[in-house]
Design a protein around this motif. Sequence first.
Motif, PDB file in Angstrom:
ATOM      1  N   ARG A  34       0.855  -1.190   0.000  1.00  0.00           N
ATOM      2  CA  ARG A  34       0.000   0.000   0.000  1.00  0.00           C
ATOM      3  C   ARG A  34       0.890   1.238   0.000  1.00  0.00           C
TER       4      ARG A  34
ATOM      5  N   TYR B 214       0.354   5.278   0.794  1.00  0.00           N
ATOM      6  CA  TYR B 214      -0.645   6.177   1.377  1.00  0.00           C
ATOM      7  C   TYR B 214       0.029   7.473   1.798  1.00  0.00           C
TER       8      TYR B 214
ATOM      9  N   THR C 152       0.063  10.618   4.777  1.00  0.00           N
ATOM     10  CA  THR C 152      -0.346  11.044   6.113  1.00  0.00           C
ATOM     11  C   THR C 152      -0.909  12.462   6.018  1.00  0.00           C
TER      12      THR C 152
ATOM     13  N   SER D 193       4.196  10.741   1.733  1.00  0.00           N
ATOM     14  CA  SER D 193       3.758   9.397   1.333  1.00  0.00           C
ATOM     15  C   SER D 193       4.654   8.335   1.957  1.00  0.00           C
TER      16      SER D 193
ATOM     17  N   ASP E 205       3.170   0.651   3.250  1.00  0.00           N
ATOM     18  CA  ASP E 205       2.632  -0.197   4.302  1.00  0.00           C
ATOM     19  C   ASP E 205       2.296  -1.522   3.627  1.00  0.00           C
TER      20      ASP E 205
ATOM     21  N   THR F  29       0.179  12.114  -7.449  1.00  0.00           N
ATOM     22  CA  THR F  29      -0.803  11.450  -6.588  1.00  0.00           C
ATOM     23  C   THR F  29      -1.814  10.752  -7.482  1.00  0.00           C
TER      24      THR F  29
ATOM     25  N   PRO G 155      -8.502   6.167  -4.513  1.00  0.00           N
ATOM     26  CA  PRO G 155      -7.803   4.908  -4.235  1.00  0.00           C
ATOM     27  C   PRO G 155      -7.894   3.958  -5.430  1.00  0.00           C
TER      28      PRO G 155
ATOM     29  N   THR H   2       8.485   6.629  -2.231  1.00  0.00           N
ATOM     30  CA  THR H   2       7.608   7.506  -1.462  1.00  0.00           C
ATOM     31  C   THR H   2       8.395   8.725  -0.994  1.00  0.00           C
TER      32      THR H   2
ATOM     33  N   GLU I  34      -3.074   4.867  -2.493  1.00  0.00           N
ATOM     34  CA  GLU I  34      -4.063   5.723  -1.829  1.00  0.00           C
ATOM     35  C   GLU I  34      -3.532   7.119  -1.498  1.00  0.00           C
ATOM     36  N   ASP I  35      -2.410   7.522  -2.070  1.00  0.00           N
ATOM     37  CA  ASP I  35      -1.907   8.871  -1.765  1.00  0.00           C
ATOM     38  C   ASP I  35      -2.616   9.889  -2.662  1.00  0.00           C
ATOM     39  N   THR I  36      -3.809  10.272  -2.247  1.00  0.00           N
ATOM     40  CA  THR I  36      -4.666  11.175  -3.030  1.00  0.00           C
ATOM     41  C   THR I  36      -4.371  12.653  -2.760  1.00  0.00           C
TER      42      THR I  36
ATOM     43  N   GLY J 158     -11.273   2.169  -0.842  1.00  0.00           N
ATOM     44  CA  GLY J 158     -10.022   1.460  -0.640  1.00  0.00           C
ATOM     45  C   GLY J 158     -10.314  -0.027  -0.430  1.00  0.00           C
TER      46      GLY J 158
END
Length: 129
Positions: free
Chosen positions: A5, A7, A9, A14, A17, A62, A66, A80, A97-99, A123
Amino acid sequence: MKCLRIYATSDGESHFDEIELPTTKRPVHPDAVPFDVTASYLASRVRFTHIPTGMREVAWHTVPEPVLTVRLDGSVEYETSDGEVRHVQAGSFVLVEDTHGKGHLSRHSPEAQTVIWISLPNGLDLPPA
């Protein structure tokens, strides 16, 4: 079943995970031998993408929503914003999922590639029981 994954924060950085997708043994049709199957996830769109030969690095970017990417051939190296790098081979899938925020870099192998993009509005959150 494990899924890589990417993502972001709340500060826009980014990260990678690995998430575990729960499976149960069940047949997929009445005459099938049971095997490991995940729950069903809501998908809103499926796109088939051809990445041409020679497409090497895609600048920081980005995704608009998702997306589960399924790499059919070739490979990619993702980076990342925290500096971590992961190499993803054909046959692998990645939940991106890093939108928002800085996004991630994609460095593609030199050969042409085919990737399936499955838009997952929620997701891989399990649907309500």
